[in-house]
Design a protein around this motif. Structure first.
Motif, short mmCIF file in Angstrom:
data_model
loop_
_atom_site.label_atom_id
_atom_site.label_comp_id
_atom_site.label_asym_id
_atom_site.label_seq_id
_atom_site.Cartn_x
_atom_site.Cartn_y
_atom_site.Cartn_z
N UNK A 69 0.79 -1.21 0.02
CA UNK A 69 -0.12 -0.01 -0.13
C UNK A 69 0.79 1.30 0.04
N UNK A 70 1.22 1.72 -1.12
CA UNK A 70 2.07 2.93 -1.22
C UNK A 70 1.37 3.99 -1.11
N UNK A 107 0.01 -7.89 11.29
CA UNK A 107 -0.08 -8.18 9.54
C UNK A 107 0.51 -7.07 8.77
N UNK A 108 0.91 -6.12 9.53
CA UNK A 108 1.41 -4.95 8.73
C UNK A 108 2.92 -4.60 9.05
N UNK A 109 3.62 -4.37 7.99
CA UNK A 109 4.93 -3.74 8.06
C UNK A 109 5.01 -2.27 7.28
N UNK A 110 5.90 -1.29 7.96
CA UNK A 110 5.92 -0.06 7.49
C UNK A 110 7.19 0.33 7.21
N UNK A 163 -0.01 11.29 10.53
CA UNK A 163 -1.01 12.22 9.94
C UNK A 163 -2.39 11.66 9.57
N UNK A 164 -2.90 11.79 8.78
CA UNK A 164 -4.51 11.26 8.39
C UNK A 164 -4.37 9.71 8.18
N UNK A 165 -4.83 8.84 9.32
CA UNK A 165 -4.91 7.57 8.97
C UNK A 165 -6.02 6.94 8.41
N UNK A 166 -7.15 7.76 8.32
CA UNK A 166 -8.52 7.17 7.72
C UNK A 166 -8.34 6.37 6.64
N UNK A 167 -7.97 7.13 5.49
CA UNK A 167 -8.11 6.11 4.35
C UNK A 167 -7.10 4.92 4.44
N UNK A 168 -5.88 4.96 4.89
CA UNK A 168 -4.97 4.00 4.85
C UNK A 168 -5.59 2.84 5.83
N UNK A 169 -6.04 3.37 6.68
CA UNK A 169 -6.50 2.06 7.88
C UNK A 169 -7.77 1.24 7.14
N UNK A 170 -8.55 2.35 6.60
CA UNK A 170 -9.78 1.43 5.78
C UNK A 170 -9.14 0.57 4.73
N UNK A 205 3.26 -1.25 4.02
CA UNK A 205 2.82 0.02 4.07
C UNK A 205 3.99 0.96 3.63
N UNK A 206 3.91 1.89 2.62
CA UNK A 206 5.16 2.87 2.32
C UNK A 206 4.50 4.25 2.29
N UNK A 207 4.42 4.97 3.32
CA UNK A 207 3.98 6.16 3.26
C UNK A 207 4.82 7.18 2.46
N UNK A 208 4.32 8.33 1.84
CA UNK A 208 5.10 8.96 0.97
C UNK A 208 4.02 10.03 0.52
N UNK A 209 4.57 11.26 0.40
CA UNK A 209 4.00 12.51 -0.18
C UNK A 209 4.12 12.87 -1.61
N UNK A 210 5.50 12.54 -1.91
CA UNK A 210 5.67 13.03 -3.61
C UNK A 210 6.86 11.87 -4.08
#
Length: 409
Positions: A70-71, A85-88, A97-104, A133-138
């Motif tokens: 989930x990038x 179940x999750x690795x970040x 930041x905002x976890x709503x979308x990623x968590x769903x 999970x790979x958080x990124x803005x740009x």
């Protein structure tokens, strides 16, 4: 390996209790009667799971040994529905930041629930699948490439509408409201192409025009396309995407609607099939998901996991993990020409003769001089005896002979 390392500032968790939680959650979802302890089943009804038939294949597979990336989103690692179940991987952005979308999204793919209490959590399509999970803005393209390098089987894009935007001039980035966090348009298209070439299935919400992405639109419980869906020719597959029960960041329940959440359902279904048939690459997974669908709104294919699983079984038989031709050759044994047999037999005979000669020579040899020493001793003894005989005095003999009696006179 999945999860990266300390250099990449990646955090990993082991998968352990999730299997047990998933098993309990499955029973809670598919069984209407109350539990044996008398407690009511307070888990929310998840019409999306029932609609696609996911519980029907959970006896075969729940996504174990499969990883979905989930990038571009953030997900709390310690969420009770997702823990273990999750690795970040925070190489390209902080997990805050905002976890709503990623968590769903994560919950719809691989939530295992958290028991049978007042909340109970929710179940994902593949409760035993792993999430990277790979958080990124740009740096969405870089995150996609990292996921592929880490060996994931499926990549779930949060928004592919950025791919439909025309490339920015002079290397600029797309930053409008439809862009996926300002990701580089050209780079993302190249990243998805590289992913498909590596055998990874890329799934995303319909609306883009990237041929490397399986484009998914959402439908409601009545089978109708949700508002805002693109034209049918831009949709490759449909899946439940309205009023879905998902996990909220605080551990509660959230109701979500949108094509991106329908894409999450498809990504979870792909994880089930990939777990059961690991020889299927991204292209074959895409084929069986689409060809193994049922007719949906406007004649569009709609996701149906049992049918896709049956089709995947047939495709897997045609693409076994083990090359049968090589296996048959191994059973037949090596093919040795006739002349090689004669050479081998001759070599064995020559070797046998050489060994016999060596044995005879070793058996007749006197490496320690024992025989020579014994011969010298015998010669010495014989010489001593000869000397002793020579020194013995001669025995005197009798003089004269018998006296003759005189004859009678």
């Amino acid at each position: 390996m999945l999860g990266g390392n300390n250099r990449n500032r990646t955090r990993k968790r082991r998968f352990g209790t999730g299997v047990v939680c998933a098993a309990v959650a499955v029973l809670a979802l598919v069984s209407a009667p109350a539990a044996a302890d008398g407690l009511p089943d307070l888990r929310p009804e998840q019409w999306g799971l029932v609609s696609i038939g996911a519980p029907e294949v959970w006896a075969l597979t729940q996504g174990l040994s499969t990883t979905v990336a989930l990038p571009g989103v953030t997900v709390p690692e310690d969420h009770p529905d997702l823990v273990d179940n999750v690795s970040v991987d925070t190489e390209f952005g902080a997990n805050d930041g905002d976890f709503d979308e990623g968590t769903a999204l994560a919950a719809l793919v691989a939530s295992h629930g958290h028991g049978r209490d007042a909340e109970g959590g929710v179940l994902g399509v593949a409760p035993e699948a792993r999430l990277l999970v790979l958080p990124t803005d740009d740096a969405l393209p870089d995150a996609v490439r990292r996921a592929v390098d880490e060996g994931v089987q499926i990549v779930l894009l949060p928004d592919v509408s950025v791919i439909a935007e025309p490339p920015a001039q002079n290397g600029a980035t797309a930053t409008d409201g439809n862009g996926a966090n300002g990701a580089d348009v050209d780079g993302l298209g190249a990243a998805t192409e590289a992913a498909t070439e590596a055998g990874v299935l890329v799934v995303g919400p319909a609306g883009g025009d990237d041929p490397n992405v399986l484009s998914v639109a959402g439908v409601d419980a009545d089978g109708a396309l949700i508002p805002g869906s693109p034209a049918p020719d831009a949709i490759e597959l449909t899946a439940p995407g309205a009023d879905l029960s998902a996990s909220a960041p605080d551990g509660g329940e959230a109701q979500v609607t949108g094509a991106r959440y329908a894409a999450a359902m498809v990504a979870g279904a792909a994880a089930l099939l990939s777990s059961e048939y690991p020889q299927l690459d991204g292209d074959r997974l895409r084929q069986v998901l689409v060809d193994g669908s049922q007719e949906g709104p406007n004649g569009l294919p709609t996701l149906h996991v049992p049918t896709a699983n049956g089709l995947a079984a047939g495709v897997a038989e045609e693409n076994p993990l083990i090359d049968q031709d090589l296996l048959d050759r191994a059973d037949e044994g090596p093919r040795v020409p006739v002349w090689a047999w004669f050479v081998s037999v001759g070599a064995v005979l020559v070797l046998g003769v050489l060994l016999a000669v060596v044995w005879v020579r070793r058996s007749t040899a006197d490496p320690y001089g024992v025989r020579e020493e014994r011969q010298q001793e015998e010669e010495t003894i014989a010489a001593e005896r000869g000397a002793e005989r020579a020194e013995e005095p001669a025995r005197p003999g009798r003089r004269g002979g018998r006296r003759r009696k005189p004859r009678g006179r």
